[in-house]
Design an enzyme around this catalytic site. Structure first.
Site, PDB file in Angstrom:
ATOM      1  CG  HIS A 258      -3.640   1.580   2.078  1.00 40.97           C
ATOM      2  ND1 HIS A 258      -4.584   2.653   2.021  1.00 40.97           N
ATOM      3  CD2 HIS A 258      -4.328   1.103   0.332  1.00 40.97           C
ATOM      4  CE1 HIS A 258      -4.365   3.815   0.118  1.00 40.97           C
ATOM      5  NE2 HIS A 258      -3.754   2.184   0.250  1.00 40.97           N
ATOM      6  CG  ASP A 313      -2.351  -4.174  -3.370  1.00 41.00           C
ATOM      7  OD1 ASP A 313      -2.526  -4.079  -4.938  1.00 41.00           O
ATOM      8  OD2 ASP A 313      -1.703  -3.859  -3.347  1.00 41.00           O
TER       9      ASP A 313
END
Length: 377
Positions: A258, A313
């Site tokens: 991320h 996700d």
């Protein structure tokens, strides 16, 4: 001296009271409340009120909000017709863009700073109708408007599947909506802010956000992560797949890493727990969860030294799949939740710190070139 920040990394484009992220410690808060507390003790409707009005609602305020949502699920027939005129093979986010743009074209009297928050609540309800009917269109089913209920998540699931959802399904959908509500200013929120800074209407700003969300490096990441699990197919194949695709071929492990978090994404931890509440009655979802767990172990072993861990996700797709949604709907479900965050950010920007967003580009081409006629080139 001008400085080019690739990807706008470390560029602050607004101040906000909405969302706080500590990427080193894995902390996410909405309006000062830890995401874990909002998920464990609150509801999506409470989160809507919190994000728009800056505080948690009283019982009366919450009931009034629910009543407002129940009143606003209806959309003009022309909007549904626009979605259903498109081929069912069309991309889900593309259909959602069409529906959102249709609402923008019909709502001709929009003006900023006139009941912005009430307008946002109306749009959130209508997005539930659009997303449910994007799914129904792609499945070849007739249009269906969400029915009033005491739960936004329940109304949405009932409209999508035309069956009464279980308590576990309602709970999981509600929590998923909270988890994807906002995450500061990623690409889609930035796109919405750019559009809103021109004083374009809310629906058009959402259409800009949807265009950015569609990309596989943003909202599409949940679909790409889940496709890995499908490709692997069997928990016993995880090690060989990882060695081949990730270690040897250097392919990116989708659902890992991320831009902000350098530790385990707090949302991913919650999505993992949510998946466990749903997979017992779904053999395929259970198998994909086992694959994900093994893949997570290998990924952490391989990448944790670089600050790369599972992001939101990685497990969210398993939750959506266990709820009954096909892979093609994952990004649209992200959009349903993130609509609140987009609206909260553009309202905050326009009402409190409005300025047209107009960055510059650093020109590095030739200083001057003399024009040569085509006969002499």
């Amino acid at each position: 001296m001008s400085v080019v920040s690739k990807g706008l990394e470390n560029v602050i484009i607004k101040v906000t009271n909405l969302t706080f992220i500590d990427g080193e410690k894995g902390i996410l808060r909405y309006r000062g409340y830890n995401i874990e507390d909002l998920v464990n003790y609150g509801s999506y409707e409470e989160t809507i009120y919190l994000m728009l009005y800056g505080k948690l609602p009283t019982k009366k305020e919450l009931n009034d909000l629910k009543a407002k949502l129940n009143e606003e699920y209806e959309v003009p027939q022309e909007v549904l017709d626009t979605i259903y005129l498109m081929p069912k093979e069309a991309d889900a986010i593309g259909l959602l863009e069409v529906g959102t743009a249709a609402l923008a074209s019909i709502d001709k009297n929009f003006k900023w700073k006139e009941n912005d928050k009430e307008k946002a609540i109306s749009i959130i309800a209508k997005m539930a109708t659009l997303v449910a009917n994007v799914y129904r269109r792609k499945e070849g089913n007739k249009p269906r408007i969400p029915e009033p209920s005491d739960s936004f998540a329940k109304s949405f699931l009932l409209a999508s599947f035309a069956r009464e959802p279980t308590t576990d399904e309602i709970n999981a959908m509600d929590k998923a909506l909270i988890l994807y509500t906002d995450h500061e200013v990623p690409a889609s929120t930035t796109a919405a802010l750019v559009a809103a800074s021109t004083l374009s209407d809310m629906y058009s700003s959402l259409t800009a956000a949807l265009a950015a969300l569609k990309g596989p490096l943003h909202g599409g990441a949940a679909e790409e992560a889940f496709k890995q699990f499908i490709e692997i197919g069997d928990p016993n194949r995880v090690q060989n797949w990882f060695n081949d695709k990730v270690v040897n071929q250097k392919n990116r492990l989708m659902g890992f890493g991320h831009r902000v978090y350098k530790t385990y994404d707090p949302r991913a931890k919650i999505f993992k727990k949510l998946a466990l509440t749903l997979i017992e009655r779904n053999a395929d979802a259970r198998r994909y969860f086992e694959i994900a767990q093994k893949l997570e172990e290998l990924g952490i072993k391989q990448f944790s030294s670089k600050g790369i861990y599972p992001n939101t996700d990685f497990y969210s797709g398993i939750v959506f799949y266990a709820l009954g949604f096909p892979v093609y709907m994952f990004t649209a479900l992200f959009a349903l939740s993130r609509t609140l965050g987009w609206l909260a950010h553009i309202i905050e920007y326009v009402e409190e710190q409005h300025r047209l967003i107009r960055p510059r580009a650093l020109y590095v081409g030739p200083e001057y070139q003399e024009y040569v006629s085509i006969d002499k080139r």
